[in-house]
Design a protein around this motif. Sequence first.
Motif, mmCIF file in Angstrom:
data_model
loop_
_atom_site.group_PDB
_atom_site.id
_atom_site.type_symbol
_atom_site.label_atom_id
_atom_site.label_comp_id
_atom_site.label_asym_id
_atom_site.label_seq_id
_atom_site.Cartn_x
_atom_site.Cartn_y
_atom_site.Cartn_z
ATOM 1 N N LEU A 374 0.834 -1.203 0.000
ATOM 2 C CA LEU A 374 0.000 0.000 0.000
ATOM 3 C C LEU A 374 0.867 1.250 0.000
ATOM 4 O O LEU A 374 0.643 2.174 -0.797
ATOM 5 C CB LEU A 374 -0.923 -0.001 1.219
ATOM 6 N N ILE A 375 1.865 1.269 0.879
ATOM 7 C CA ILE A 375 2.742 2.445 0.968
ATOM 8 C C ILE A 375 3.507 2.647 -0.328
ATOM 9 O O ILE A 375 3.611 3.772 -0.837
ATOM 10 C CB ILE A 375 3.702 2.309 2.171
ATOM 11 N N GLU A 376 4.027 1.563 -0.887
ATOM 12 C CA GLU A 376 4.781 1.663 -2.141
ATOM 13 C C GLU A 376 3.896 2.157 -3.285
ATOM 14 O O GLU A 376 4.335 2.931 -4.138
ATOM 15 C CB GLU A 376 5.411 0.314 -2.502
ATOM 16 N N SER A 377 2.633 1.734 -3.309
ATOM 17 C CA SER A 377 1.727 2.194 -4.370
ATOM 18 C C SER A 377 1.419 3.672 -4.215
ATOM 19 O O SER A 377 1.302 4.403 -5.214
ATOM 20 C CB SER A 377 0.426 1.376 -4.355
ATOM 21 N N LEU A 378 1.298 4.148 -2.986
ATOM 22 C CA LEU A 378 1.049 5.567 -2.750
ATOM 23 C C LEU A 378 2.246 6.400 -3.206
ATOM 24 O O LEU A 378 2.093 7.478 -3.785
ATOM 25 C CB LEU A 378 0.767 5.816 -1.265
ATOM 26 N N GLY A 383 2.142 11.561 -7.891
ATOM 27 C CA GLY A 383 1.801 12.670 -8.790
ATOM 28 C C GLY A 383 2.555 13.928 -8.408
ATOM 29 O O GLY A 383 3.780 13.909 -8.278
ATOM 30 N N ASP A 384 1.834 15.029 -8.216
ATOM 31 C CA ASP A 384 2.480 16.289 -7.895
ATOM 32 C C ASP A 384 2.523 16.569 -6.391
ATOM 33 O O ASP A 384 2.807 17.692 -5.970
ATOM 34 C CB ASP A 384 1.785 17.452 -8.613
ATOM 35 N N LYS A 385 2.251 15.558 -5.578
ATOM 36 C CA LYS A 385 2.327 15.748 -4.124
ATOM 37 C C LYS A 385 3.784 15.979 -3.717
ATOM 38 O O LYS A 385 4.679 15.241 -4.142
ATOM 39 C CB LYS A 385 1.789 14.520 -3.376
ATOM 40 N N ASP A 386 4.013 16.978 -2.871
ATOM 41 C CA ASP A 386 5.345 17.169 -2.337
ATOM 42 C C ASP A 386 5.558 16.213 -1.166
ATOM 43 O O ASP A 386 4.693 15.379 -0.856
ATOM 44 C CB ASP A 386 5.590 18.632 -1.940
ATOM 45 N N ASP A 387 6.705 16.311 -0.502
ATOM 46 C CA ASP A 387 7.013 15.363 0.571
ATOM 47 C C ASP A 387 6.022 15.435 1.719
ATOM 48 O O ASP A 387 5.721 14.421 2.362
ATOM 49 C CB ASP A 387 8.430 15.625 1.095
ATOM 50 N N ARG A 388 5.523 16.619 1.996
ATOM 51 C CA ARG A 388 4.543 16.757 3.065
ATOM 52 C C ARG A 388 3.207 16.142 2.653
ATOM 53 O O ARG A 388 2.580 15.407 3.428
ATOM 54 C CB ARG A 388 4.376 18.243 3.450
ATOM 55 N N GLY A 389 2.794 16.408 1.411
ATOM 56 C CA GLY A 389 1.544 15.838 0.924
ATOM 57 C C GLY A 389 1.579 14.326 0.881
ATOM 58 O O GLY A 389 0.598 13.656 1.224
ATOM 59 N N LEU A 390 2.717 13.770 0.460
ATOM 60 C CA LEU A 390 2.859 12.320 0.398
ATOM 61 C C LEU A 390 2.832 11.712 1.804
ATOM 62 O O LEU A 390 2.197 10.672 2.035
ATOM 63 C CB LEU A 390 4.154 11.949 -0.316
ATOM 64 N N SER A 391 3.513 12.365 2.738
ATOM 65 C CA SER A 391 3.524 11.869 4.123
ATOM 66 C C SER A 391 2.109 11.834 4.689
ATOM 67 O O SER A 391 1.698 10.849 5.323
ATOM 68 C CB SER A 391 4.411 12.764 4.997
ATOM 69 N N ILE A 392 1.354 12.898 4.452
ATOM 70 C CA ILE A 392 -0.028 12.973 4.934
ATOM 71 C C ILE A 392 -0.865 11.856 4.313
ATOM 72 O O ILE A 392 -1.659 11.196 4.994
ATOM 73 C CB ILE A 392 -0.641 14.346 4.609
ATOM 74 N N ILE A 410 -3.024 11.155 15.393
ATOM 75 C CA ILE A 410 -1.791 10.433 15.071
ATOM 76 C C ILE A 410 -0.660 11.433 14.885
ATOM 77 O O ILE A 410 -0.722 12.328 14.028
ATOM 78 C CB ILE A 410 -1.959 9.600 13.780
ATOM 79 N N LEU A 411 0.379 11.312 15.685
ATOM 80 C CA LEU A 411 1.556 12.169 15.608
ATOM 81 C C LEU A 411 2.567 11.559 14.640
ATOM 82 O O LEU A 411 2.907 10.382 14.742
ATOM 83 C CB LEU A 411 2.186 12.304 16.994
ATOM 84 N N PHE A 412 3.029 12.360 13.687
ATOM 85 C CA PHE A 412 4.039 11.901 12.734
ATOM 86 C C PHE A 412 4.941 13.071 12.370
ATOM 87 O O PHE A 412 4.686 14.211 12.752
ATOM 88 C CB PHE A 412 3.380 11.305 11.480
ATOM 89 N N TYR A 413 6.007 12.788 11.640
ATOM 90 C CA TYR A 413 6.932 13.832 11.193
ATOM 91 C C TYR A 413 7.012 13.850 9.669
ATOM 92 O O TYR A 413 6.939 12.806 9.020
ATOM 93 C CB TYR A 413 8.336 13.605 11.765
ATOM 94 N N THR A 414 7.166 15.045 9.116
ATOM 95 C CA THR A 414 7.356 15.193 7.676
ATOM 96 C C THR A 414 8.679 15.913 7.423
ATOM 97 O O THR A 414 9.222 16.570 8.317
ATOM 98 C CB THR A 414 6.222 16.017 7.036
ATOM 99 N N PRO A 415 9.212 15.818 6.201
ATOM 100 C CA PRO A 415 10.386 16.629 5.855
ATOM 101 C C PRO A 415 10.013 18.102 5.812
ATOM 102 O O PRO A 415 8.829 18.438 5.624
ATOM 103 C CB PRO A 415 10.753 16.122 4.447
ATOM 104 N N PRO A 416 11.005 19.005 5.951
ATOM 105 C CA PRO A 416 12.413 18.695 6.164
ATOM 106 C C PRO A 416 12.772 18.643 7.641
ATOM 107 O O PRO A 416 12.010 19.099 8.486
ATOM 108 C CB PRO A 416 13.108 19.878 5.484
ATOM 109 N N PHE A 417 13.945 18.100 7.903
ATOM 110 C CA PHE A 417 14.492 18.088 9.256
ATOM 111 C C PHE A 417 15.863 18.767 9.238
ATOM 112 O O PHE A 417 16.672 18.520 8.348
ATOM 113 C CB PHE A 417 14.640 16.651 9.763
ATOM 114 N N TYR A 418 16.073 19.647 10.203
ATOM 115 C CA TYR A 418 17.354 20.335 10.349
ATOM 116 C C TYR A 418 17.879 20.123 11.767
ATOM 117 O O TYR A 418 17.214 20.541 12.727
ATOM 118 C CB TYR A 418 17.208 21.845 10.106
ATOM 119 N N PRO A 480 6.949 8.880 7.717
ATOM 120 C CA PRO A 480 6.408 7.914 6.745
ATOM 121 C C PRO A 480 7.267 7.693 5.506
ATOM 122 O O PRO A 480 7.226 6.598 4.938
ATOM 123 C CB PRO A 480 5.049 8.521 6.373
ATOM 124 N N ILE A 481 7.994 8.707 5.047
ATOM 125 C CA ILE A 481 8.750 8.510 3.806
ATOM 126 C C ILE A 481 10.257 8.417 4.053
ATOM 127 O O ILE A 481 11.056 8.625 3.139
ATOM 128 C CB ILE A 481 8.443 9.601 2.755
#
Length: 544
Positions: A374-378, A383-392, A410-418, A480-481
């Motif tokens: 499922l994750i790999e198919s997403l 498409g045009d989803k950025d890293d945040r959109g894909l994570s969501i 649900i608590l999660f993290y998205t890019p970027p990380f510094y 997630p990514i």
Amino acid sequence: MGKWQTIKQLRALLCELVKIPSVSGSEAENYFPEVLLHKLAELKYFQEHPDLLNQVPTGDGRFLISAFVRAQRPTSRTVILFSHFDVVDVHDYGKWKDIAFDPELLTQRFNEQKKKLPQAVQKDLDTGNWIFGRGTMDMKSGLTLHMSLIEAASEGRFEGNVLLVSVPDEEVNSVGMRAAIPHLLQLKERNQLEFVAAVNSEPMFSLYPGDQTNYLYTGSVGKVMPGFLCYGKETHVGEPYSGLNGNLMASFVTEAIELNTDLCDQDEGRLAPPPTNLIQKGLKDTYSVQIPHRAVTLFNLFMLERSIEEVTTILRKQAEQAAAKIESFYHKEAERYSEAIGSTIVDPKVRVLSYEELLKEACKSYGGEKVDKLIESLIAQRGDKDDRGLSIEIVDQLAILCKALAPMIILFYTPPFYPAVHSHHQPMIRQVVDKIQSLASKAYHTELIEQHYFSGISDLSYIGMPAKHGSMNEWTANMPIWDRGYSIPFAEMEQLAMPVLNLGPIGRDPHQWTERLDVDFSFVSLKELLSYCISEILAGDNHK
């Protein structure tokens, strides 16, 4: 006299660079490295040593520029000058949008309509020292100065090697800087170099509205982007108490975190800027009279001394408090409605999960292989989803699989990380800072106040000494990514870790339509201060 040494030459170079509208992700950002490469190739040194001037691919169709100048007397000691050449977009310029990349013309137009501009802008216009336009402050002025310094290095100005590195994508995901790490390791090993320090020239950032203090920085703030996916319960708008609105849930989470000073990290009593929301939205794709039972809210959260484990614990506590407030609010309103209709309404219980816990629940219920597919198919259909959109999207789809657990946050993290990095306790940096402050005061009547962390976020995070060592497992497990399109070369970063310093121009209003640069300070005082800074860093006695 050189190509880029006088204030007139530097102003002309800055305007030439700004005129290339290198907005992050644009064609102009892809084109910019070629221009920079050709300009540096005009220097006699790189005509004689073309192998030391490189256009390095970042792996996504973009390129960074690396220009290495050896000292006339052989040495391994090397200073790296870091900059970025991407800028944010110009939608905020309104009627001036078409000339936002033409500093001379925009400054002229602002002068002609001065009385319509904010008072602070009028005051700066009256001095005649300021130039306006997207990228003038952040940060093509810094790149302009670094080009001047690399020219000086090519003519034997410094008793050590100087390496210029200019990257794309600093304003979004820092793809350029992350790609620069392996390139720097190769240069270091191939040429047997000692990277003494990294110098960035991001502009000075105000600590509060109206702040006129001038700063230099011995580190760079860290940043995470936590997200909270709120999954309620679907229902028809005619029966709202049969469900729970995700937008309502997200609003409580945002209220708990937005500008919450209690969440500010601290460095010796000094607070980082508070967290603020960057994305909040319902996840319904189309209109219907079903309530939006899924919503998401994402935040910018700065880090100084905290570990990622501490940050996660704090954020989870906030989510749990928000969940309790959601339940209390629902109960209060349901009780009032129940009295009016003469019926009892069952209160919801909102649980809080991490993405790691959600993933385990999904794998337990459906099997790891199905969840992975499922994750790999997403990812394949992003498409045009950025890293945040894909994570969501990934969190949302796993939440749908596990909807029996709802209502949930649900608590999660998205890019970027510094990572947060600092050098204020490093002896060499301490000596250099003291000398720069003394010279600025005596020669240029400018007080430069040291800040331990540059608050504007910078690529120094990937090259400096971490403020706090610790495991990144808590972050990667809830991202997630991670290693699915986004990664950070932590091991290589440790090999390259070096002292950092940010000494940059005076400017105002970064990422605003009034972005501007103090030309006199930047191309006269700062130019000499940077030259002095490099000389002092390269001086061997600083390490005794």
